[in-house]
Motif scaffolding. Structure first.
Motif, PDB file in Angstrom:
ATOM      1  N   ALA A 187       0.818  -1.213   0.000  1.00 38.79           N
ATOM      2  CA  ALA A 187       0.000   0.000   0.000  1.00 38.79           C
ATOM      3  C   ALA A 187       0.850   1.261   0.000  1.00 38.79           C
ATOM      4  O   ALA A 187       0.365   2.347  -0.309  1.00 38.79           O
ATOM      5  N   PHE A 188       2.128   1.129   0.356  1.00 35.80           N
ATOM      6  CA  PHE A 188       2.995   2.298   0.457  1.00 35.80           C
ATOM      7  C   PHE A 188       3.911   2.455  -0.759  1.00 35.80           C
ATOM      8  O   PHE A 188       4.725   3.360  -0.805  1.00 35.80           O
ATOM      9  N   GLU A 189       3.797   1.566  -1.730  1.00 32.02           N
ATOM     10  CA  GLU A 189       4.651   1.627  -2.904  1.00 32.02           C
ATOM     11  C   GLU A 189       3.816   1.662  -4.177  1.00 32.02           C
ATOM     12  O   GLU A 189       2.686   1.167  -4.205  1.00 32.02           O
ATOM     13  N   ASN A 190       4.393   2.253  -5.221  1.00 33.42           N
ATOM     14  CA  ASN A 190       3.707   2.285  -6.503  1.00 33.42           C
ATOM     15  C   ASN A 190       3.715   0.905  -7.155  1.00 33.42           C
ATOM     16  O   ASN A 190       4.614   0.093  -6.912  1.00 33.42           O
ATOM     17  N   GLU A 191       2.718   0.669  -7.994  1.00 33.83           N
ATOM     18  CA  GLU A 191       2.722  -0.547  -8.791  1.00 33.83           C
ATOM     19  C   GLU A 191       3.836  -0.461  -9.832  1.00 33.83           C
ATOM     20  O   GLU A 191       4.342   0.623 -10.147  1.00 33.83           O
ATOM     21  N   ILE A 192       4.206  -1.606 -10.368  1.00 29.98           N
ATOM     22  CA  ILE A 192       5.211  -1.677 -11.423  1.00 29.98           C
ATOM     23  C   ILE A 192       4.568  -2.337 -12.634  1.00 29.98           C
ATOM     24  O   ILE A 192       3.790  -3.283 -12.491  1.00 29.98           O
ATOM     25  N   PHE A 193       4.870  -1.825 -13.824  1.00 26.68           N
ATOM     26  CA  PHE A 193       4.417  -2.513 -15.028  1.00 26.68           C
ATOM     27  C   PHE A 193       5.605  -2.711 -15.963  1.00 26.68           C
ATOM     28  O   PHE A 193       6.506  -1.873 -16.029  1.00 26.68           O
ATOM     29  N   THR A 194       5.626  -3.851 -16.616  1.00 24.64           N
ATOM     30  CA  THR A 194       6.728  -4.178 -17.518  1.00 24.64           C
ATOM     31  C   THR A 194       6.243  -4.106 -18.959  1.00 24.64           C
ATOM     32  O   THR A 194       5.088  -4.423 -19.261  1.00 24.64           O
ATOM     33  N   ILE A 195       7.142  -3.688 -19.839  1.00 24.96           N
ATOM     34  CA  ILE A 195       6.800  -3.531 -21.250  1.00 24.96           C
ATOM     35  C   ILE A 195       7.863  -4.181 -22.126  1.00 24.96           C
ATOM     36  O   ILE A 195       9.009  -4.357 -21.710  1.00 24.96           O
ATOM     37  N   GLU A 196       7.463  -4.533 -23.322  1.00 30.09           N
ATOM     38  CA  GLU A 196       8.386  -5.030 -24.341  1.00 30.09           C
ATOM     39  C   GLU A 196       8.249  -4.134 -25.558  1.00 30.09           C
ATOM     40  O   GLU A 196       7.140  -3.874 -26.026  1.00 30.09           O
ATOM     41  N   PHE A 197       9.373  -3.633 -26.065  1.00 34.78           N
ATOM     42  CA  PHE A 197       9.331  -2.752 -27.226  1.00 34.78           C
ATOM     43  C   PHE A 197       8.840  -3.545 -28.441  1.00 34.78           C
ATOM     44  O   PHE A 197       9.427  -4.561 -28.803  1.00 34.78           O
ATOM     45  N   SER A 198       7.773  -3.071 -29.055  1.00 35.01           N
ATOM     46  CA  SER A 198       7.198  -3.794 -30.186  1.00 35.01           C
ATOM     47  C   SER A 198       7.492  -3.130 -31.523  1.00 35.01           C
ATOM     48  O   SER A 198       7.631  -3.795 -32.545  1.00 35.01           O
ATOM     49  N   THR A 199       7.583  -1.806 -31.537  1.00 37.99           N
ATOM     50  CA  THR A 199       7.931  -1.070 -32.754  1.00 37.99           C
ATOM     51  C   THR A 199       8.951  -0.014 -32.370  1.00 37.99           C
ATOM     52  O   THR A 199       8.610   0.992 -31.760  1.00 37.99           O
ATOM     53  N   ILE A 200      10.219  -0.253 -32.731  1.00 37.11           N
ATOM     54  CA  ILE A 200      11.288   0.657 -32.336  1.00 37.11           C
ATOM     55  C   ILE A 200      12.308   0.739 -33.462  1.00 37.11           C
ATOM     56  O   ILE A 200      12.611  -0.260 -34.117  1.00 37.11           O
ATOM     57  N   ARG A 201      12.830   1.921 -33.718  1.00 34.42           N
ATOM     58  CA  ARG A 201      13.837   2.093 -34.763  1.00 34.42           C
ATOM     59  C   ARG A 201      15.140   1.412 -34.360  1.00 34.42           C
ATOM     60  O   ARG A 201      15.489   1.345 -33.182  1.00 34.42           O
ATOM     61  N   ASP A 202      15.850   0.902 -35.358  1.00 29.66           N
ATOM     62  CA  ASP A 202      17.127   0.240 -35.094  1.00 29.66           C
ATOM     63  C   ASP A 202      18.059   1.157 -34.309  1.00 29.66           C
ATOM     64  O   ASP A 202      18.706   0.734 -33.342  1.00 29.66           O
TER      65      ASP A 202
END
Length: 228
Positions: free
Chosen positions: A189-204
């Motif tokens: 309750a005292f900490e922010n949630e965390i979310f994880t992401i995977e880059f799906s469209t990114i320039r080289d």
């Protein structure tokens, strides 16, 4: 393996700074026009920031990278070995050979714990309220970010994410990519949630910039640990 028409990313200031320490780090994009034995023939590189073509002098050393048909990133060291004028001006780039092409698979991207400023936006306006946050860790394949209190994102789907990377050179490249939400992790309750992401469209070039940032952070950590 590179094919005619493939995009190649060139970077200055990565190899030179180890020698002179005063080379600006810049990123350029070019295409493979032709190839002969151990030589890549490329069109004039375009500076990613200014949009201007750059006719590098013969002997210029560079770090090059490209994305293979297997979607892995390949990095190699090279230099300009000649200039020609065919239908258009071209540069001759040394190919050190496949054994010198370092292959980085998406699942093998090195990850580093680092707080990088980030901005998150929905792909569809109104889907959720945009917010700013920071990463807890980042790699060339994705990141874990803090979800500020009161901010809302969907459990799954894609989002637009922007980062500002503080490089050792002092440069602050701005990276914008589309990313898939992998999962959300609930905290206390005292900490922010965390979310994880995977880059799906990114320039080289952007992915390579993140990889370079990770390498720099790892090197800085090793130097710090060695000095203790």
């Amino acid at each position: 393996m590179l094919h005619i028409g493939d995009s190649i990313t060139l970077e200055t200031g990565i190899l030179e700074k180890n020698v002179k320490g005063d080379e600006a780090q810049e990123t350029f994009r070019c295409r493979l026009v032709d190839r002969q034995d151990d030589t890549f023939i490329i069109d004039l590189p375009i500076n990613e920031e200014t949009g201007k073509t750059t006719p590098f002098p013969v002997g210029k050393v560079l770090q090059a990278s490209f994305v293979g048909i297997d979607q892995a990133l390949y990095i190699f060291h090279t230099k300009i070995i000649g200039r020609e004028h065919r239908n258009v001006p071209v540069l001759l780039l040394n190919d050190p050979g496949r054994k010198k092409h370092t292959r980085i698979q998406r699942r093998n991207y090195a990850r580093v714990d680092a707080g990088v400023n980030a901005a998150v936006h929905p792909l569809s306006p109104g889907a959720f309220t945009p917010f700013t946050t920071f990463t807890l860790n980042i790699s060339g394949g994705g990141a874990a970010l803090s979800l500020p209190k009161g901010a809302v994102i969907p459990e799954h789907g894609e989002i637009d994410v922007s980062f500002v990377l503080p490089m050792e050179s002092g440069a602050l490249p701005w990276i914008r990519t589309r990313a898939s939400i992998v999962r959300k992790l609930k905290k206390s309750a005292f900490e922010n949630e965390i979310f994880t992401i995977e880059f799906s469209t990114i320039r080289d070039a952007d992915r390579q910039q993140i990889i370079q940032y990770v390498f720099e952070q790892q090197a800085a950590f090793r130097r710090s640990a060695a000095g203790q």
